[in-house]
Enzyme design. Structure first.
Site, short mmCIF file in Angstrom:
data_model
loop_
_atom_site.label_atom_id
_atom_site.label_comp_id
_atom_site.label_asym_id
_atom_site.label_seq_id
_atom_site.Cartn_x
_atom_site.Cartn_y
_atom_site.Cartn_z
N CYS A 121 14.57 -9.37 16.88
CA CYS A 121 14.50 -10.45 17.64
C CYS A 121 14.39 -11.58 16.54
CB CYS A 121 13.00 -10.47 18.70
SG CYS A 121 12.93 -11.86 19.93
N THR A 122 13.32 -12.63 16.64
CA THR A 122 12.88 -13.67 15.77
C THR A 122 12.47 -13.28 14.55
OG1 THR A 122 10.86 -14.12 16.78
CG2 THR A 122 12.91 -15.14 17.73
#
Length: 226
Positions: A121-122
């Protein structure tokens, strides 16, 4: 104890020690606001597969809160964390941590010796800040693709891609994609059969081993199935 029994016991002990010594350290960095499945998915994969020693690490040993309601006490801090062979960087509320200089320096130092740097993800933003995505293709959570591309002009951030394997650096899309990325790492290090066994144990029927993008050292795509 007779000599033969002592010898057998010693051999068993040595064999057990060798098995323990061969385990790869998997450090999973957690922080306030970390996405639950971002770290829990890879944790389940590595902890369910023989040959990995899995633990959590954070800036300090103070408890962190995941998604506002789960309190987790990290096993280690950056100061006393055992050397990771695999570092997992989950996403979530990573913004404040991208600007944390000691953390970014620790990630850089870890990358100098680790076999695998895996973001979910981030969490890719932490790799980018450490300069580990420059000149590479990568992926991340769908709503973070454009911001990450702006922040990392020397990288190519791909949409609609479950994971991207650049060798040491592996990035995945958001949330559940961390499971796919971790299974890919298991397949890469221990073989497809072992990864398939882990996926079956987890009853993770969604996993497609060929899914994702693998980049050759030359920069060319070795395998792709988006």
């Amino acid at each position: 104890m007779p000599l033969i029994q002592r010898s057998v016991a010693l051999m068993d002990s040595l064999t057990q020690n060798q098995k323990q010594a061969k385990k790869r350290n998997v450090a999973i960095f957690i922080h306030n606001g970390v996405e639950i499945l971002d770290f829990a998915g890879p944790s389940e994969v590595f902890a369910s597969t023989e040959g990995f020693n899995v633990y959590t690490v954070s800036l300090t040993k103070e408890p962190i809160i995941s998604q506002g309601f789960i309190k987790i006490t990290p096993t280690y801090s950056l100061a006393d964390c055992p050397k990771p062979d695999i570092l997992v960087l989950p996403g979530g509320q990573t913004g404040p941590f991208i600007e944390n200089k000691p953390l970014i320096e620790w990630i850089k130092n870890t990358a100098a010796q680790a076999e695998v740097m895996l973001s979910v993800c981030t969490g890719a933003g932490l790799l980018a800040k450490a300069g580990l995505l420059d000149g590479k293709q990568a992926t991340t959570f769908h709503s973070y693709i454009e911001p990450l591309q702006r922040a990392t002009p020397k990288a190519e951030i791909l949409a609609n891609t479950r994971f991207v394997d650049n060798g040491q650096v592996i990035t995945t899309a958001g949330v559940s994609a961390g499971i796919d990325g971790a299974l890919h790492v298991v397949a890469k290090l221990k073989g497809q059969a072992v990864a398939t066994q882990t996926a079956r144990y987890m009853e993770y029927d969604k996993w497609k081993p060929e899914e994702g993008l693998i980049v050759k050292p030359s920069g060319k795509v070795a395998a792709e199935n988006k």
